[in-house]
Design an enzyme around this catalytic site. Structure first.
Site, mmCIF file in Angstrom:
data_model
loop_
_atom_site.group_PDB
_atom_site.id
_atom_site.type_symbol
_atom_site.label_atom_id
_atom_site.label_comp_id
_atom_site.label_asym_id
_atom_site.label_seq_id
_atom_site.Cartn_x
_atom_site.Cartn_y
_atom_site.Cartn_z
ATOM 1 N N LEU A 66 0.873 -1.175 0.000
ATOM 2 C CA LEU A 66 0.000 0.000 0.000
ATOM 3 C C LEU A 66 0.908 1.221 0.000
ATOM 4 O O LEU A 66 1.932 1.240 0.693
ATOM 5 C CB LEU A 66 -0.913 0.040 1.231
ATOM 6 C CG LEU A 66 -2.084 -0.949 1.298
ATOM 7 C CD1 LEU A 66 -2.863 -0.737 2.594
ATOM 8 C CD2 LEU A 66 -3.023 -0.797 0.105
ATOM 9 N N ASP A 67 0.534 2.234 -0.768
ATOM 10 C CA ASP A 67 1.315 3.468 -0.801
ATOM 11 C C ASP A 67 1.420 4.076 0.595
ATOM 12 O O ASP A 67 0.555 3.873 1.454
ATOM 13 C CB ASP A 67 0.640 4.516 -1.707
ATOM 14 C CG ASP A 67 0.794 4.186 -3.179
ATOM 15 O OD1 ASP A 67 1.584 3.278 -3.504
ATOM 16 O OD2 ASP A 67 0.115 4.831 -3.997
ATOM 17 N N PHE A 68 2.456 4.877 0.787
ATOM 18 C CA PHE A 68 2.665 5.643 2.020
ATOM 19 C C PHE A 68 1.400 6.400 2.416
ATOM 20 O O PHE A 68 0.997 6.405 3.582
ATOM 21 C CB PHE A 68 3.822 6.625 1.771
ATOM 22 C CG PHE A 68 3.986 7.696 2.810
ATOM 23 C CD1 PHE A 68 4.533 7.407 4.043
ATOM 24 C CD2 PHE A 68 3.614 9.011 2.536
ATOM 25 C CE1 PHE A 68 4.701 8.407 5.003
ATOM 26 C CE2 PHE A 68 3.782 10.016 3.481
ATOM 27 C CZ PHE A 68 4.327 9.702 4.721
#
Length: 302
Positions: A66-68
């Site tokens: 998952l992206d930051f």
């Protein structure tokens, strides 16, 4: 959902083989930078020190990314065998993921398939970004597909926005963010893909809401609580419901069950007998096993 701290990790699912967490926004899964003390890895080590695996670089095997800036459901395998079974599900496209997002403007079509191919942006100053095919500097674009379903029309801080359910049918970097931007409806708070204009919201409004991984031993199926409700963020004001969230998720579940049943039926017709030792099928199975073992071995080094 409060901002992340070392001791406020929310667990959505736990078994001897897997943990599914509700990842906070603006937290990296892991980091090699000494100054980044707060990561999902450090939260897991704090909460479950006895489950950390010293045989891996980060202590835990993350089944996907998952992206930051993205919050929501993220699955962690607790051993090599579990990681292998999850990997097999991703490889065979048996995993169902659905995200909630608030996007700028009112999306006209209530159901939309987005098929822009995505590649790496090689333009100066944009090498950390992805872009759609046909964009200047777009390198090696690959086909990808996202499904969008409008849930509610409303406003955020007085500006028109749409609450949508997004389903990525492929897994390209920043796929949902790039696709939403490409159709003229960037995700609220996405500073990167709004050309550095959308900086006022406290977070990017993208959340991994639903995750289904049908591993051999167990079915992992979780929903991470919806953060885009007025009770949690008064800036979001819904005006009109188009599709109910629970009914839309049930629709996805029914679709996956039907797909599984159809594939089982096809396999029964196409494979009525076992493959003889040394046959092509056996060789392919051995090759797949070897690839999976190589993937697991390399994972710890990333």
């Amino acid at each position: 959902m409060e901002p992340g701290t070392i001791d406020n990790l929310c667990i959505l699912y736990q078994s001897p083989d897997f943990i599914v967490v509700n990842k906070h926004w603006d937290i990296r899964i892991d980091s090699k930078m000494w100054y980044e003390k707060l990561t999902l890895q450090s939260q897991l080590k704090h909460r479950f020190p006895e489950l950390a695996d010293p045989g891996t670089y980060y202590g835990f095997r993350f089944c996907h990314q998952l992206d930051f800036s993205t919050s929501g459901a993220l699955c962690v395998a607790l051993n090599k065998a579990a990681a292998g079974s999850a990997y097999k599900c991703f490889k065979e496209r048996l995993v169902t993921k659905a995200y909630l997002a608030l996007v700028r403007g009112h999306v006209e079509e209530t159901r939309l398939t987005i098929r822009h191919a995505i590649g790496k942006n090689t333009s100066e100053g944009m090498t950390h970004m992805m872009c759609i095919e046909g964009t200047e500097g777009c390198e090696n674009p690959k086909p990808c597909q996202s499904e969008l379903i409008v849930l509610e029309y409303g406003s955020y801080s007085g500006d028109p926005v749409t609450k949508v359910l997004l389903q990525p049918l492929t897994g390209r970097t920043h796929q949902l963010r790039v696709h939403c931007s490409a159709i003229g409806h960037p995700i609220v708070g996405d500073f990167t893909y709004s050309h550095k204009k959308d900086s006022s919201p406290y977070r990017m409004m993208l959340h991994a809401y639903y995750l289904r991984i049908p591993t051999g031993k167990e079915l992992i199926e979780v929903c991470a609580p919806d953060p885009f409700v007025t009770a949690m963020d008064s800036n979001w004001v819904p005006h009109h419901v188009t599709h109910r969230l629970d009914e839309t998720i049930q629709e996805l579940k029914d679709k996956m069950i039907r797909k599984g049943e159809e594939e089982e039926s096809e396999n029964a017709v196409l494979s009525p007998r076992e493959e003889a030792p040394g046959s092509v099928g056996s060789a392919e199975a051995e090759e797949q096993r070897a690839k999976c073992e190589q993937w697991l071995a390399e994972w710890a080094l990333e």
